[in-house]
Design an enzyme around this catalytic site. Structure first.
Site, PDB file in Angstrom:
ATOM      1  N   ASP A 197       0.865  -1.179   0.000  1.00 38.93           N
ATOM      2  CA  ASP A 197       0.000   0.000   0.000  1.00 38.93           C
ATOM      3  C   ASP A 197       0.907   1.237   0.000  1.00 38.93           C
ATOM      4  OD1 ASP A 197      -2.929   1.037   0.581  1.00 38.93           O
ATOM      5  OD2 ASP A 197      -1.513   2.246   1.782  1.00 38.93           O
TER       6      ASP A 197
ATOM      7  N   ASP B 146      -4.587   2.214  -4.408  1.00 34.80           N
ATOM      8  CA  ASP B 146      -3.124   2.257  -4.423  1.00 34.80           C
ATOM      9  C   ASP B 146      -2.548   1.005  -3.771  1.00 34.80           C
ATOM     10  OD1 ASP B 146      -4.093   2.824  -1.943  1.00 34.80           O
ATOM     11  OD2 ASP B 146      -2.524   4.278  -1.438  1.00 34.80           O
TER      12      ASP B 146
END
Length: 533
Positions: free
Chosen positions: A410, A453
């Site tokens: 992440d 993301d």
């Protein structure tokens, strides 16, 4: 329910043979009917000729007897005499000559009161009736008279000078008449009698015949036939190799028996011609069937071969072997086209259309697969592909004994990039980040975009978790390098969660969840680091 296969040549052959058989039966019936009509006409002509000949020769015999009596009456000057005594004496003297030259068997001379003046035998009832009819009508009377044999009975009235009436009656044998008919018609004749009671045909008796052995043989062969049928239609009787047609003409009858004139014609040539015609017809019909069979086979065989070749080639289209289908020789070089050429052309056009459709389907399928399995922004596999490949990798753990690791990445503070530079710049940054993740994955590893993301790496064939930690450290080093987007430079770090297993019973969802938990642990510890679950 499976249908029975019947080839086109067989159907055509059956159709043509059935049509020909129908026509042949029709022509056969017409031909046989024509033959039967000819035979019946021949029989009727024979019967008519027999009647005509019998009447003709009866008239001749009657005329001879009449002329002789009239001439004898003139010679004896009966018309100038007062009585009949001299005429009777002279007539008696002529009886032997009448027997010799005219076959006269009996002679009766009676006056107007039926008193016998000269008789050769007792006057039978039939003769008496004939005389009474002459006396009543005063004109000549004649008839065929049969007792033990058949005779022509002639009664002639004569007058003396006083107008007194005398009747001369003669009975003449029909032997010469039968011989004359036999000579004129070139047919055998016979006089046959039958009893009048029912079933009397079995008691037939030949009175006289031009060919007695033949007549006796035919009568013996005719014992079982109905006399009425023979009288109406005649009868054909076969003796050895000969065939005879018998027609009966009624002559006379008495109280006990009926007498007939039998006309016997040799119809062997007619029967042989009919048999030969039938044989020729059957041979011709058989030859026609054989020729047409070969013709139908020769005409239909190329068509069926082309149909079978086309039917054998059509499965190639189902197997998407379009080029191989078009290499099959479905056409033949002929001057004129037919329905099969139209069908072949349609099949070829269909092959091109199916090929084009198959290409489009493949393209659409790939597009759908990309949509279903890959991320449209980064080109990396998506969650669907992740779950599918991770299950396969876990399943291989039990087969090869290696470990599987999931690295959950992440990007740290990525939301600030979107907020300060916009989503367009954020998407570009994600593409660059995806490339760095992709480069860290080996040939057999899988790099996926999990969403937003977040990225996931699936590492297989690991001997320990340390190998996964090495990959995580490499990713951390790569993300320490700035990302250039045009004139902008971004420093983006990542937090990595690692989940490792060597159990084939581990669930893919649990492994991803564990890596996710580990990633949040790394993020809680300040980010830009990894954490092992």
């Amino acid at each position: 329910m499976a249908k029975t296969f019947i080839s086109v040549p067989t159907k055509l052959f059956t159709l043509i043979i059935s049509t020909l058989l129908f026509l042949a039966i029709g022509f056969s019936m017409l031909s046989l009917s024509r033959l039967q009509e000819d035979y019946q006409q021949y029989q009727q002509n024979t019967l008519d000729q027999g009647k005509a000949q019998f009447e003709l020769h009866s008239d001749i015999l009657r005329s001879k007897l009449t002329v002789w009596l009239e001439s004898f009456a003139e010679l004896t000057q009966l018309a100038q005499q007062d009585e009949f005594e001299q005429f009777s004496i002279k007539l008696a003297k002529q009886f032997d000559g009448l027997q010799l030259h005219l076959n006269v068997e009996n002679l009766w001379l009676v006056d107007g009161q039926k008193k016998p003046l000269f008789i050769t035998t007792v006057i039978p009832n039939m003769v008496q009736e004939n005389i009474e009819q002459v006396l009543r009508l005063q004109q000549p009377q004649h008839q065929v008279y049969c007792q033990k044999n058949c005779q022509l009975l002639l009664s002639l009235p004569l007058l003396n000078r006083h107008g007194e009436l005398v009747v001369v009656t003669m009975s003449a044998s029909l032997v010469d008449l039968l011989y004359a008919i036999n000579t004129s018609l070139n047919s055998d004749v016979a006089v046959i009698s039958f009893p009048l009671q029912p079933g009397g045909q079995s008691g037939g008796e030949i009175i006289s015949a031009s060919n007695m052995p033949l007549a006796e043989s035919l009568l013996a062969a005719n014992q079982e036939n109905d006399l009425n049928v023979v009288l109406e239609k005649g009868i054909q009787i076969d003796l050895t190799e000969q065939s005879y047609l018998i027609n009966l003409l009624p002559l006379a009858q008495n109280d006990e028996r009926a007498f007939y004139l039998s006309l016997i014609d040799d119809v062997t040539p007619f029967k042989a011609q009919s048999t030969r015609y039938r044989q020729q017809f059957l041979i011709s019909l058989t030859a026609l069937f054989v020729v047409l069979s070969f013709f139908v086979y020769a005409v239909a065989r190329p068509f069926t071969k082309r149909l079978l070749r086309l039917s054998n080639a059509l499965p190639l289209l189902a197997n998407k072997k379009f080029d191989q289908f078009r290499q099959v020789k479905l056409k033949r070089p002929i001057l004129f086209s037919d329905e099969l050429d139209v069908l072949t052309n349609s099949a070829l056009e269909l092959s091109y259309e199916l090929e084009q459709l198959n290409i489009e389907v493949d393209q659409k399928t790939k597009e759908l697969e990309n949509i279903a399995m890959y991320d449209l922004l980064t080109g990396l596999p998506n969650r669907n592909m992740l779950n599918y490949q991770l299950r396969k990798s876990i399943a291989n753990v039990g087969r090869y004994g290696h470990g599987v690791a999931v690295l959950f990445l992440d990007l740290d503070d990525f939301k600030k990039v979107n907020d300060s530079n916009g989503h367009s710049e954020g998407d570009k940054l994600l593409i660059q980040a995806a490339d760095r993740v992709r480069l860290s994955a080996g040939k057999i590893d899988l790099a996926c975009r999990f969403g937003g993301d977040e990225f996931v790496l699936v590492l297989g064939h690991l001997s320990s978790v340390d190998e996964a930690i090495n990959i995580a450290e490499q990713l951390l080093v790569q993300f320490r390098e700035p990302i250039r987007l045009g004139s902008s430079i971004f420093y983006v770090s990542t937090s990595i969660g690692i989940a490792y297993t060597e159990s084939a019973d581990e669930k893919a969802e649990d492994l991803i969840s564990h890596a996710d938990i580990a990633m949040y642990e790394a993020k809680d510890n300040g980010g830009a680091r990894y954490h092992v679950y």
